[in-house]
Structure formats: structure tokens, C-alpha cells
Scaffold this motif. Structure first.
Motif, short mmCIF file in Angstrom:
data_model
loop_
_atom_site.label_atom_id
_atom_site.label_comp_id
_atom_site.label_asym_id
_atom_site.label_seq_id
_atom_site.Cartn_x
_atom_site.Cartn_y
_atom_site.Cartn_z
N LYS A 195 0.83 -1.21 0.00
CA LYS A 195 0.00 0.00 0.00
C LYS A 195 0.86 1.26 0.00
O LYS A 195 0.58 2.22 -0.73
CB LYS A 195 -0.96 0.00 1.20
CG LYS A 195 -1.95 1.15 1.15
CD LYS A 195 -3.03 1.00 2.20
CE LYS A 195 -4.05 2.12 2.08
NZ LYS A 195 -5.16 1.99 3.06
N THR B 29 1.09 3.88 -3.08
CA THR B 29 0.75 5.29 -2.84
C THR B 29 1.85 6.22 -3.34
O THR B 29 1.57 7.22 -4.02
CB THR B 29 0.53 5.54 -1.33
OG1 THR B 29 -0.59 4.77 -0.88
CG2 THR B 29 0.28 7.02 -1.05
N TYR C 120 -0.81 3.09 -7.51
CA TYR C 120 -2.25 3.25 -7.64
C TYR C 120 -2.57 4.17 -8.81
O TYR C 120 -1.89 5.17 -9.01
CB TYR C 120 -2.85 3.86 -6.38
CG TYR C 120 -2.98 2.92 -5.21
CD1 TYR C 120 -3.71 1.73 -5.31
CD2 TYR C 120 -2.37 3.21 -3.99
CE1 TYR C 120 -3.82 0.87 -4.23
CE2 TYR C 120 -2.49 2.37 -2.90
CZ TYR C 120 -3.21 1.19 -3.02
OH TYR C 120 -3.33 0.34 -1.95
N ASP D 16 -8.65 2.62 -1.32
CA ASP D 16 -7.18 2.71 -1.36
C ASP D 16 -6.73 3.78 -2.36
O ASP D 16 -5.79 4.54 -2.08
CB ASP D 16 -6.58 1.36 -1.74
CG ASP D 16 -6.72 0.33 -0.64
OD1 ASP D 16 -6.83 0.74 0.53
OD2 ASP D 16 -6.74 -0.87 -0.95
N ALA E 76 -4.82 7.13 -1.19
CA ALA E 76 -3.50 7.46 -1.73
C ALA E 76 -3.48 8.85 -2.36
O ALA E 76 -2.52 9.60 -2.20
CB ALA E 76 -3.09 6.40 -2.76
N ARG F 46 -0.96 11.66 -1.14
CA ARG F 46 0.11 12.01 -2.08
C ARG F 46 -0.08 13.39 -2.71
O ARG F 46 0.87 14.17 -2.83
CB ARG F 46 0.17 10.95 -3.18
CG ARG F 46 1.30 11.14 -4.19
CD ARG F 46 1.26 10.06 -5.26
NE ARG F 46 0.04 10.14 -6.05
CZ ARG F 46 -0.91 9.20 -6.08
NH1 ARG F 46 -0.77 8.10 -5.35
NH2 ARG F 46 -1.98 9.34 -6.84
#
Length: 252
Positions: free
Chosen positions: A128, A132, A148, A198, A202, A206
Motif C-alpha cells: 500500500k 501510494t 495506484y 485505497d 493514496a 500524495r
């Protein structure tokens, strides 16, 4: 401040990975005079086996106090998940030793951390975090884990609007901010083809600079609805108006 992120795609007792990470930390410190310390972050004081095999027990004892290595400028020091705190001075590289996503994500929020070199215990333990941030894989395995994808334009508009209207220092802990977040998530869940917790989490971390814990609160709301459950709060009427506004903004 731009934080640099690296990892090694490995698992288990890969002693060489720790040697490589420490060597790379020295290289980073040579290029950045602000770096004064390399934190070797372990679960507990008993998780030093990799370093005992590499350097011996005497060096391990010194690492708990802080020590330097030949031809390397910064001090290397052991810290545990329990003892490591943000010093709020941008002067540290952190090498994470066998930590997973939940352990690493809060460390990524530390102001003091200029660079992270992450070494997982399980092969997918950092997926994860890697998805990200898309960090550099130090052994050249650039296809270890894919980043992602970006959320849809409509989701981006919704999350930017939410970000601009809440208190970012507290996330959605205040009642009015929580109500707005729930309303937005309800609207997206009802009218978007799909929303992925998710991917959205992210994006918040981010691109919109959310703290990890605050982004997790949004992810939990999304997961609740995606799992066929419900939460209390949020406006249940007029949701289409929000969605139409975000859609119009995307078309402009």
C-alpha cells in the motif's frame, strides 16, 4: 520539503538488504549536508538479528547509543516503533526494518524525515505504501509493485473541495467536517460507477497532503458503503446536486 522514498523488494532474512540500505543512506548524506542522522527503525529492542550477523554484538550495542561508520558522515542509531518521535528538524534518513504499511505510514508523516529506505519482512507487506508513493526500488526492480491509478476527475474535484473546506490539522474529527465528508462520500458512492478506498486514500495523502490517519478516516467511510453497510450522519438528500457540480467542473 520534498521527501525521498526508496525500498528494496525482498522478504525474510535478507541481510544484504540492510547493508545496501545503510550504504545508500551514506550516499544520500554525502549529497545533502542537512542530513545528520540515520535512524534504523526496528520493531523492538530484540529485533537486531540482521545487524548482529553483519557487524557483531558490540556494534549493535553502540547503535543503541548512536555511532558512526568509517567514510560515512551521519550518526547511525537504533530506534523502535515505541521510542521514535518526530524531532521536527529535517535532518534524518529512516531505514525501516521489517515494518509493514501500518507501521511505516505514520513515519512518512514525520517532518524530520528527509528520506525513507524501506525493507519489508513480507513480500507484500509494504504494497500500500509503495502503491501510494511509487518509491524507487534500489535493486532496479521497477515493476515490483504498480502505483495506484489516479481517481476519476469527479472524485478529484470532490476531494479537493473537501480538502479546501475542512481543518486539515484535525481531519474530519470536528462534527461539521465529518458531516461534510460523509455527505460527499454518500454522493460519490451513489452516482460514481465505483469508488476505491485505497486509490482515494493514496490521492489524499500524495496529492492533497493529508496526514495518513486522517486519510484512513475517509477510507473507512468508503469501505463501509462498499461492504454494503451504512454509517450515521451525512446529508441524504440533494446528493445529485453535489455530483452535478463536480461533473460540471470536470467539463469546463
Amino acid at each position: 520539503m520534498s521527501k525521498h522514498r526508496f525500498f528494496i523488494a525482498t522478504s525474510g532474512n535478507d541481510d544484504d538488504a540492510y547493508k545496501e540500505a545503510m550504504r545508500y543512506a551514506c550516499e544520500l548524506a554525502d549529497k545533502d549536508q542537512e542530513i545528520k542522522k540515520v535512524i534504523i527503525l526496528i520493531h523492538t529492542k530484540n529485533n537486531t538479528g540482521w545487524f548482529e550477523r553483519l557487524f557483531g554484538i558490540d556494534v549493535v550495542k553502540q547503535l543503541f547509543k548512536g555511532t558512526k561508520f568509517k567514510n560515512c558522515k551521519p550518526v547511525f542509531k537504533f530506534e523502535t516503533k515505541r521510542t521514535y518521535k518526530d524531532s521536527y528538524t529535517t535532518s534524518e534518513i529512516v531505514i525501516t526494518c521489517g515494518l509493514d504499511n501500518d507501521d511505516l505510514s505514520p513515519i512518512d508523516d514525520f517532518y524530520s524525515v528527509k528520506a525513507i529506505i524501506a525493507i519489508p519482512w513480507l513480500a507484500n507487506g509494504l504494497d500500500k505504501w509503495v502503491q501510494t508513493w511509487n518509491p524507487t526500488e534500489l535493486r532496479g526492480n521497477q515493476h515490483a509493485v504498480s502505483a495506484y491509478p489516479e481517481p476519476s476527475c469527479i472524485v478529484k474535484k470532490a476531494m479537493k473541495s473537501l480538502t479546501n473546506s475542512i481543518n486539515m490539522s484535525t481531519g474530519i474529527s470536528h462534527h461539521s467536517d465529518e458531516e461534510q465528508a460523509k455527505t460527499y462520500i454518500l454522493a460519490l458512492h451513489k452516482y460514481e460507477p465505483s469508488i476505491n478506498a485505497d486509490i482515494i486514500g493514496a490521492y489524499l495523502i500524495r496529492e492533497l497532503n493529508w496526514d495518513t490517519d486522517h486519510a484512513k478516516d475517509i477510507e473507512k467511510l468508503i469501505d463501509t458503503l462498499n461492504n454494503g453497510k451504512y454509517f450515521q450522519g451525512g446529508r441524504r438528500t440533494g446528493l445529485q446536486n453535489y455530483y452535478k457540480r463536480w461533473k460540471k467542473e470536470c467539463e469546463e
